[in-house]
Design a protein around this motif. Structure first.
Motif: not given
Length: 132
Positions: A64-65, A105-109, A123-124, A126-132
């Protein structure tokens, strides 16, 4: 796309995310690292983590990583193909519609591989949502 920049080292203790985000300023770009290449390197690093400190990472987690940013492949390839004309930008600067589409696409794959992989990729973000 991750920008490879030159940043002077600092002895100040800062949040890891904030330190990374500061490196994505385009003034001193030395090169580019695609999101899938970054994920592959992250997977290789994960295999080297000391199990006594971090615990044993199951192969499914390492996978996954290793593949957590596969949804960015086409976006990053297009950016690299036009780099002579248009400067590639960091995913932090990317239009939110493009970023969300790549993340989806990343999630679906990942979900096609396993439920755990789907969660590990989701899950990670969610950390980025505030930066978009």
């Amino acid at each position: 796309m991750l920008l490879r920049t030159f940043q002077p080292r600092s002895s100040l203790k800062v949040d890891a995310w904030d330190a990374f985000a500061a490196t994505q300023e385009p003034e001193h770009v030395l090169g580019y690292v695609s999101q899938p290449a970054h994920a592959k390197l992250a997977g290789r690093l994960a295999t080297e983590l000391h199990p006594d400190i971090f615990g044993e990472l199951p192969p499914e987690v390492v996978d996954a990583i290793t593949r957590h940013d596969q949804g960015w492949a086409q976006t990053d390839l297009e950016a690299l193909e036009t780099a002579v004309v248009t400067r590639p930008i960091s995913f932090l600067e990317c239009d939110s519609r493009i970023a969300v589409s790549a993340w989806e696409r990343s999630i679906r794959q990942a979900e096609k591989r396993s439920e755990l992989a789907g969660s590990a990729v989701t899950l990670p973000l969610f950390r980025h949502v505030g930066t978009i």
